[in-house]
Design a protein around this motif. Structure first.
Motif, PDB file in Angstrom:
ATOM      1  N   ASN A  47      10.943  21.189 -15.867  1.00 25.50           N
ATOM      2  CA  ASN A  47      12.244  21.557 -15.297  1.00 25.50           C
ATOM      3  C   ASN A  47      12.234  23.026 -14.853  1.00 25.50           C
ATOM      4  O   ASN A  47      13.278  23.579 -14.522  1.00 25.50           O
ATOM      5  CB  ASN A  47      13.372  21.312 -16.309  1.00 25.50           C
ATOM      6  N   ARG A  48      11.057  23.622 -14.862  1.00 22.52           N
ATOM      7  CA  ARG A  48      10.896  25.018 -14.444  1.00 22.52           C
ATOM      8  C   ARG A  48      10.237  25.086 -13.060  1.00 22.52           C
ATOM      9  O   ARG A  48       9.633  24.122 -12.604  1.00 22.52           O
ATOM     10  CB  ARG A  48      10.043  25.789 -15.448  1.00 22.52           C
ATOM     11  N   ASN A  49      10.332  26.260 -12.454  1.00 28.62           N
ATOM     12  CA  ASN A  49       9.655  26.500 -11.183  1.00 28.62           C
ATOM     13  C   ASN A  49       8.249  27.010 -11.498  1.00 28.62           C
ATOM     14  O   ASN A  49       8.022  28.206 -11.675  1.00 28.62           O
ATOM     15  CB  ASN A  49      10.434  27.535 -10.361  1.00 28.62           C
ATOM     16  N   LEU A  50       7.299  26.073 -11.599  1.00 33.05           N
ATOM     17  CA  LEU A  50       5.942  26.451 -12.005  1.00 33.05           C
ATOM     18  C   LEU A  50       5.256  27.326 -10.972  1.00 33.05           C
ATOM     19  O   LEU A  50       4.439  28.194 -11.321  1.00 33.05           O
ATOM     20  CB  LEU A  50       5.099  25.202 -12.261  1.00 33.05           C
ATOM     21  N   GLN A  51       5.581  27.108  -9.714  1.00 34.53           N
ATOM     22  CA  GLN A  51       4.957  27.938  -8.686  1.00 34.53           C
ATOM     23  C   GLN A  51       5.356  29.399  -8.867  1.00 34.53           C
ATOM     24  O   GLN A  51       4.500  30.302  -8.806  1.00 34.53           O
ATOM     25  CB  GLN A  51       5.367  27.449  -7.302  1.00 34.53           C
ATOM     26  N   GLN A  52       6.642  29.639  -9.126  1.00 35.98           N
ATOM     27  CA  GLN A  52       7.105  31.008  -9.350  1.00 35.98           C
ATOM     28  C   GLN A  52       6.545  31.574 -10.638  1.00 35.98           C
ATOM     29  O   GLN A  52       6.152  32.742 -10.707  1.00 35.98           O
ATOM     30  CB  GLN A  52       8.634  31.043  -9.388  1.00 35.98           C
ATOM     31  N   ARG A  53       6.474  30.728 -11.683  1.00 35.01           N
ATOM     32  CA  ARG A  53       5.927  31.199 -12.963  1.00 35.01           C
ATOM     33  C   ARG A  53       4.448  31.545 -12.823  1.00 35.01           C
ATOM     34  O   ARG A  53       3.956  32.470 -13.472  1.00 35.01           O
ATOM     35  CB  ARG A  53       6.126  30.132 -14.042  1.00 35.01           C
ATOM     36  N   SER A  54       3.724  30.812 -11.975  1.00 35.47           N
ATOM     37  CA  SER A  54       2.310  31.134 -11.773  1.00 35.47           C
ATOM     38  C   SER A  54       2.162  32.462 -11.021  1.00 35.47           C
ATOM     39  O   SER A  54       1.262  33.265 -11.316  1.00 35.47           O
ATOM     40  CB  SER A  54       1.611  30.000 -11.015  1.00 35.47           C
ATOM     41  N   ARG A  55       3.067  32.728 -10.073  1.00 35.57           N
ATOM     42  CA  ARG A  55       3.041  34.005  -9.362  1.00 35.57           C
ATOM     43  C   ARG A  55       3.371  35.162 -10.298  1.00 35.57           C
ATOM     44  O   ARG A  55       2.863  36.277 -10.124  1.00 35.57           O
ATOM     45  CB  ARG A  55       4.046  33.978  -8.210  1.00 35.57           C
ATOM     46  N   ASP A  56       4.238  34.891 -11.289  1.00 37.22           N
ATOM     47  CA  ASP A  56       4.633  35.927 -12.239  1.00 37.22           C
ATOM     48  C   ASP A  56       3.649  36.076 -13.395  1.00 37.22           C
ATOM     49  O   ASP A  56       3.885  36.881 -14.305  1.00 37.22           O
ATOM     50  CB  ASP A  56       6.025  35.610 -12.812  1.00 37.22           C
ATOM     51  N   GLY A  57       2.572  35.292 -13.383  1.00 38.61           N
ATOM     52  CA  GLY A  57       1.573  35.383 -14.439  1.00 38.61           C
ATOM     53  C   GLY A  57       1.960  34.676 -15.721  1.00 38.61           C
ATOM     54  O   GLY A  57       1.321  34.865 -16.759  1.00 38.61           O
ATOM     55  N   GLN A  58       2.986  33.828 -15.682  1.00 37.85           N
ATOM     56  CA  GLN A  58       3.418  33.119 -16.888  1.00 37.85           C
ATOM     57  C   GLN A  58       2.807  31.726 -16.996  1.00 37.85           C
ATOM     58  O   GLN A  58       2.982  31.058 -18.021  1.00 37.85           O
ATOM     59  CB  GLN A  58       4.956  33.006 -16.885  1.00 37.85           C
ATOM     60  N   PHE A  59       2.123  31.290 -15.948  1.00 39.37           N
ATOM     61  CA  PHE A  59       1.464  29.987 -15.960  1.00 39.37           C
ATOM     62  C   PHE A  59       0.217  30.109 -15.101  1.00 39.37           C
ATOM     63  O   PHE A  59       0.242  30.746 -14.046  1.00 39.37           O
ATOM     64  CB  PHE A  59       2.396  28.907 -15.395  1.00 39.37           C
ATOM     65  N   ARG A  60      -0.880  29.494 -15.553  1.00 40.39           N
ATOM     66  CA  ARG A  60      -2.141  29.622 -14.830  1.00 40.39           C
ATOM     67  C   ARG A  60      -2.006  29.078 -13.413  1.00 40.39           C
ATOM     68  O   ARG A  60      -1.607  27.933 -13.192  1.00 40.39           O
ATOM     69  CB  ARG A  60      -3.253  28.860 -15.540  1.00 40.39           C
ATOM     70  N   GLU A  61      -2.358  29.911 -12.436  1.00 41.03           N
ATOM     71  CA  GLU A  61      -2.227  29.504 -11.044  1.00 41.03           C
ATOM     72  C   GLU A  61      -3.178  28.369 -10.709  1.00 41.03           C
ATOM     73  O   GLU A  61      -2.808  27.421  -9.998  1.00 41.03           O
ATOM     74  CB  GLU A  61      -2.486  30.706 -10.129  1.00 41.03           C
ATOM     75  N   ASP A  62      -4.414  28.436 -11.268  1.00 41.49           N
ATOM     76  CA  ASP A  62      -5.381  27.375 -10.959  1.00 41.49           C
ATOM     77  C   ASP A  62      -4.945  26.042 -11.568  1.00 41.49           C
ATOM     78  O   ASP A  62      -5.135  24.976 -10.971  1.00 41.49           O
ATOM     79  CB  ASP A  62      -6.792  27.753 -11.430  1.00 41.49           C
ATOM     80  N   LEU A  63      -4.301  26.086 -12.753  1.00 39.75           N
ATOM     81  CA  LEU A  63      -3.802  24.846 -13.346  1.00 39.75           C
ATOM     82  C   LEU A  63      -2.634  24.301 -12.530  1.00 39.75           C
ATOM     83  O   LEU A  63      -2.533  23.084 -12.327  1.00 39.75           O
ATOM     84  CB  LEU A  63      -3.366  25.093 -14.791  1.00 39.75           C
ATOM     85  N   TYR A  64      -1.772  25.184 -12.063  1.00 42.05           N
ATOM     86  CA  TYR A  64      -0.643  24.735 -11.247  1.00 42.05           C
ATOM     87  C   TYR A  64      -1.131  23.983 -10.010  1.00 42.05           C
ATOM     88  O   TYR A  64      -0.610  22.905  -9.675  1.00 42.05           O
ATOM     89  CB  TYR A  64       0.226  25.921 -10.819  1.00 42.05           C
ATOM     90  N   TYR A  65      -2.151  24.522  -9.331  1.00 43.89           N
ATOM     91  CA  TYR A  65      -2.632  23.866  -8.122  1.00 43.89           C
ATOM     92  C   TYR A  65      -3.318  22.536  -8.430  1.00 43.89           C
ATOM     93  O   TYR A  65      -3.268  21.611  -7.623  1.00 43.89           O
ATOM     94  CB  TYR A  65      -3.561  24.806  -7.347  1.00 43.89           C
ATOM     95  N   ARG A  66      -3.936  22.435  -9.600  1.00 43.62           N
ATOM     96  CA  ARG A  66      -4.534  21.163 -10.003  1.00 43.62           C
ATOM     97  C   ARG A  66      -3.447  20.121 -10.288  1.00 43.62           C
ATOM     98  O   ARG A  66      -3.558  18.957  -9.896  1.00 43.62           O
ATOM     99  CB  ARG A  66      -5.390  21.354 -11.260  1.00 43.62           C
ATOM    100  N   LEU A  67      -2.395  20.552 -11.001  1.00 42.88           N
ATOM    101  CA  LEU A  67      -1.321  19.628 -11.368  1.00 42.88           C
ATOM    102  C   LEU A  67      -0.501  19.191 -10.164  1.00 42.88           C
ATOM    103  O   LEU A  67      -0.005  18.064 -10.118  1.00 42.88           O
ATOM    104  CB  LEU A  67      -0.390  20.275 -12.402  1.00 42.88           C
ATOM    105  N   SER A  68      -0.358  20.077  -9.196  1.00 44.48           N
ATOM    106  CA  SER A  68       0.547  19.821  -8.073  1.00 44.48           C
ATOM    107  C   SER A  68      -0.158  19.232  -6.866  1.00 44.48           C
ATOM    108  O   SER A  68       0.242  19.472  -5.725  1.00 44.48           O
ATOM    109  CB  SER A  68       1.263  21.114  -7.674  1.00 44.48           C
ATOM    110  N   ALA A  69      -1.205  18.437  -7.124  1.00 41.53           N
ATOM    111  CA  ALA A  69      -1.859  17.754  -6.009  1.00 41.53           C
ATOM    112  C   ALA A  69      -0.836  16.943  -5.217  1.00 41.53           C
ATOM    113  O   ALA A  69      -0.903  16.827  -3.997  1.00 41.53           O
ATOM    114  CB  ALA A  69      -2.980  16.855  -6.522  1.00 41.53           C
ATOM    115  N   PHE A  70       0.127  16.366  -5.943  1.00 38.76           N
ATOM    116  CA  PHE A  70       1.261  15.710  -5.290  1.00 38.76           C
ATOM    117  C   PHE A  70       2.498  16.007  -6.124  1.00 38.76           C
ATOM    118  O   PHE A  70       2.493  15.800  -7.341  1.00 38.76           O
ATOM    119  CB  PHE A  70       1.050  14.204  -5.173  1.00 38.76           C
TER     120      PHE A  70
END
Length: 453
Positions: A276-299
């Motif tokens: 329920n969070r904005n993972l893309q923004q959290r990855s930009r802010d360093g709160q969530f791994r950017e590489d994991l976000y891109y793997r999870l968000s294939a669709f």
């Protein structure tokens, strides 16, 4: 207590015969010879199953079936059977369809099977918890969501489901699983919010014997339990850095390792995550791994909030009302137009889950009545819920009220209300049933369910 059956048949001879034979088989029986009488007996007797004649003096056809099919199993009886009529009856929700003269042995088998299916469906619904909340609806947003699920379900792509709390993300994940080639395999849900990080790794990946204090045996993890099915990572945004790193490795290589092990295991589970969070923004802010976000968000699938599909509120509310009244053994209820208008005008920050809670509180206040009005809905606002007074019916002359703070569940409201009445009337079940406006049988079921002996 034995299951109860209501026989609705206008032929007095057949009515008496059915009552006599089914009572011999161990069922509790009541009967009616018209639809108006049947409505009254359903409200008072609360049968587990209705045996319903197609042609009654005051109702012909499937109107009565449509009215009660969502509340309990209904077995139809007709003197003039046809394939078309049988198909139509089943489409409208009949548990089964028999042609007169009825074979009594066959009838008993049909009733037993219908009751067992109803019991299993109730258990399944209870086990799913909130999973049935969001896929009801015919709005454009819901039709688009279902179409997306059908298209994406056929592939093995990793999916990230985004949506507000209470919008039904887990149900979308289950629908994806059902639409995939993995539908016959396990669907394993992991709540990333509730597991402590120290235990998360062991729960997710499993551990070897002796890996840590208390690990007295080898334990398979949830990834292994998912096997060739679907692993659903709910609220993935709450996972800590260490878990994020290990999840990334699973997604990249399909391999993982038990805690305390030296060799890898291979995973064939499809990964579906939700947040329920904005993972893309959290990855930009360093709160969530950017590489994991891109793997999870294939669709990415976006679940619409309830305020964006107000056309579905009527259908959702009707579903919650029918489900709860059936569970309580009460007659059907409905929303008055001004009550529905109040629901449609509200923005629902808690989404479908909040709507369900509001409907359940309204049904508590409604009691055995059938028309839900604005007074039962109360004032809707986005702040903390006020105390909700639940008083015994005014006809009893009671002045005391049960005050419930915050947003209690329906079960807790019902339990407290029942307990207060039992205390007030010294455990007199008949008096409690009279005050609540339900049958003594229904009151007994409620007492048994809540542990009041």
């Amino acid at each position: 207590m034995n299951p109860s059956v209501l026989v609705v048949e206008d032929d007095p001879t057949l009515n008496r015969l059915l009552v006599k034979e089914l009572r011999k088989a161990g069922y509790e029986l009541d009967s009616a010879s018209s639809w108006q009488e049947a409505r009254e007996r359903i409200a008072a007797f609360a049968p587990n199953l209705v045996l319903l004649d197609v042609n009654l003096p005051d109702a012909t056809g499937f109107g009565p079936l449509s009215e009660i099919a969502g509340t309990r199993p209904v077995v139809m009886l007709t003197a003039y059977g046809s394939v078309h009529q049988a198909v139509e009856a089943m489409r409208l929700g009949a548990a089964d369809y028999l042609v007169k003269p009825v074979n009594l042995d066959e009838l008993e088998l049909v009733i037993r099977g219908a009751l067992e299916r109803s019991r299993l469906q109730a258990q399944s619904a209870l086990a799913r918890g909130d999973a049935g909340l969001a896929m009801i609806g015919e709005s454009a947003a819901m039709q688009m969501l279902r179409q997306t699920i059908r298209e994406v379900g056929a592939s093995d792509v990793t999916v990230l489901i985004q949506g507000e709390s209470g919008s039904g993300k887990e149900l979308v994940a289950q629908a994806l699983h059902s639409a995939s080639r993995r539908r016959g395999e396990s669907f394993v849900a992991v709540d990333c919010c509730t597991l402590q990080e120290a235990l998360f790794e062991s729960e997710l990946f499993g551990h070897e014997r002796g890996a840590f204090t208390g690990a007295d045996r080898r334990k398979a993890g949830l990834i292994e339990a998912a096997a060739h099915g679907t692993l659903f990572l709910d609220e993935i945004g709450e996972a800590g850095p260490a878990i994020q790193a290990k999840l990334l490795r699973v997604l990249e290589t399909g391999r993982f390792r038990h805690v305390g092990a030296t060799t890898d295991l291979r995973s064939d589970a499809r990964i579906v995550a939700a947040t329920n969070r904005n993972l893309q923004q959290r990855s930009r802010d360093g709160q969530f791994r950017e590489d994991l976000y891109y793997r999870l968000s294939a669709f990415v699938i976006q679940v619409p909030p309830l305020r964006d599909r107000r056309d579905d509120i009527d259908l959702l509310a009707a579903h919650f009302i029918a489900s709860r009244r059936q569970a309580q053994g009460l007659s059907p209820a409905w929303l008055m137009p001004d009550a529905l208008a109040r629901l449609v005008a509200y923005d629902w920050p808690g989404n479908v889950r909040e709507l369900r809670n509001v409907i359940e509180r309204a049904l508590i206040l409604l009691g055995p009545g059938e028309a839900i009005g604005p007074a039962h809905i109360g004032t809707l606002d986005s702040g903390s819920a006020p105390a909700v007074p639940v008083a015994p019916p005014a006809t009893q002359g009671a002045t005391d009220a049960l005050m419930l703070q915050g947003e209690p569940t329906l079960e807790s409201i019902e339990r407290e209300y029942l307990g207060s009445l039992l205390k007030k009337y010294g455990g007199n079940r008949r008096k409690v049933a009279e005050v609540m406006g339900v049958s003594e049988r229904t009151a007994y079921r409620m007492m048994d369910r809540h542990g009041y002996k």
